[in-house]
Scaffold this active site. Sequence first.
Site, PDB file in Angstrom:
ATOM      1  N   LYS A 112     -50.174  40.676-109.412  1.00 57.16           N
ATOM      2  CA  LYS A 112     -49.094  39.674-109.281  1.00 57.16           C
ATOM      3  C   LYS A 112     -49.395  38.428-110.090  1.00 57.16           C
ATOM      4  CE  LYS A 112     -51.448  36.948-106.214  1.00 57.16           C
ATOM      5  NZ  LYS A 112     -51.592  35.491-106.092  1.00 57.16           N
ATOM      6  N   SER A 129     -66.498  28.760-101.785  1.00 53.89           N
ATOM      7  CA  SER A 129     -66.030  27.526-101.141  1.00 53.89           C
ATOM      8  C   SER A 129     -65.071  26.742-102.031  1.00 53.89           C
ATOM      9  CB  SER A 129     -67.231  26.635-100.812  1.00 53.89           C
ATOM     10  OG  SER A 129     -67.961  26.347-102.005  1.00 53.89           O
ATOM     11  N   GLY A 130     -64.308  27.448-102.847  1.00 59.05           N
ATOM     12  CA  GLY A 130     -63.307  26.775-103.659  1.00 59.05           C
ATOM     13  C   GLY A 130     -62.084  26.416-102.837  1.00 59.05           C
ATOM     14  N   PHE A 166     -67.673  36.348-111.005  1.00 59.70           N
ATOM     15  CA  PHE A 166     -68.989  36.007-110.466  1.00 59.70           C
ATOM     16  C   PHE A 166     -69.546  37.069-109.526  1.00 59.70           C
ATOM     17  CE2 PHE A 166     -67.699  31.229-110.725  1.00 59.70           C
ATOM     18  CZ  PHE A 166     -67.796  31.291-112.113  1.00 59.70           C
ATOM     19  N   ARG A 193     -50.893  28.760-109.194  1.00 61.87           N
ATOM     20  CA  ARG A 193     -51.571  28.129-110.331  1.00 61.87           C
ATOM     21  C   ARG A 193     -51.322  28.888-111.631  1.00 61.87           C
ATOM     22  NH1 ARG A 193     -57.910  29.150-108.978  1.00 61.87           N
ATOM     23  NH2 ARG A 193     -57.237  28.214-107.018  1.00 61.87           N
ATOM     24  N   LYS A 219     -59.011  38.098-106.079  1.00 63.82           N
ATOM     25  CA  LYS A 219     -57.936  38.690-106.873  1.00 63.82           C
ATOM     26  C   LYS A 219     -58.413  38.900-108.303  1.00 63.82           C
ATOM     27  CE  LYS A 219     -54.373  36.580-103.983  1.00 63.82           C
ATOM     28  NZ  LYS A 219     -55.290  36.098-102.941  1.00 63.82           N
ATOM     29  N   GLY A 274     -61.247  29.434-100.540  1.00 70.75           N
ATOM     30  CA  GLY A 274     -62.349  29.625 -99.608  1.00 70.75           C
ATOM     31  C   GLY A 274     -62.397  28.553 -98.542  1.00 70.75           C
TER      32      GLY A 274
END
Length: 348
Positions: free
Chosen positions: A203, A9-10, A95, A268, A118, A13
Amino acid sequence: MRKVAIIGSGNWGSAIAKIVGANAAKYPHFADEVRMYVYEEMVDGRKLSEIINTQHENVKYLPGHKLPVNIVADPDLLSAARDADILIFVLPHAFVPRICKPLKEVVKKDAVGISLIKGFGELPNGGIELISDVIRHNLGIEMTVLMGANLANEVAEGHFCETTIGSKSGPNGAILKTLFQTDNFRVTVVPDVYTVEICGALKNIVACAAGFADGLGLGDNTKAAIIRIGLKEMIRFCKTFFADGLQVTTFFESCGVADLITTCYGGRNRRVSEAFVKTGKSIEVLEKELLNGQKLQGYQTCDEVVKMLTVNGHLDRFPLFVAVDNIYKGQIPPMKLIERIRMEPTDD
């Protein structure tokens, strides 16, 4: 009706939850409620899961965007995944092993998983394992992947973009396309699962190199060269280690060149790598300052890839990948990147 669960849920997500929740409510193929596993955190004195379920917004990782009301945040991993027919994995790749271990208790054997993750898993001998294979081996379910030029905030804003699903099963690819596709999130399904997934991981390494160039003020010509050289190393890597079923056309889908370009200009990994050069701060500090505590995939992935290249004696064939690893580990200064990539391998 297929029950859908989102594991993670980041930022990404939560963005994909907007799409999946809306489509689950729209199409009769899916159960209306979509449970989303949320790693419980306290935000301004309140539990993040409670905030999501009352305000329908992930105020920490995707602020300003409302989630569909049928997205239910669940801090209990087993409760979120129980009886799911489609499991969407979208969490940091480090994780995955610890998440899969308890999931064995509740995952249906005929469930289908789709990885939006990724990165790679590390093998004891210094090799790598694809995250979809890590999940498959741990849970014994069929796995597919989704990768593309999909910056989370732009997807959440509803800007037009494309993505690629890799699925060896035509029927599963079709139902997953229905679950994810919208007018502004166009899905292409290809059978070349490994190449789709590998592009999504590699990438980020190239984007780190692009960020170094931005930090050094080297301009767009240099960045274009980095993107071209990086794409060749991505193709070389796939041909060297995962050639079975490889289709060169996959590199021209959204998961390939499109994702590479957007990540090298807006992702990022580029942003943090630029700051790494300009500020001299550590990755750990920059993750806290710029990513709200989320992890930088390119840095971790590069370490895993270079270990594999070392074990297999291929370091000289991937100068860009190796240079990024050396720069992040302080073994060479950032400006040495250009020196390293001036002479390309000629074995393609």
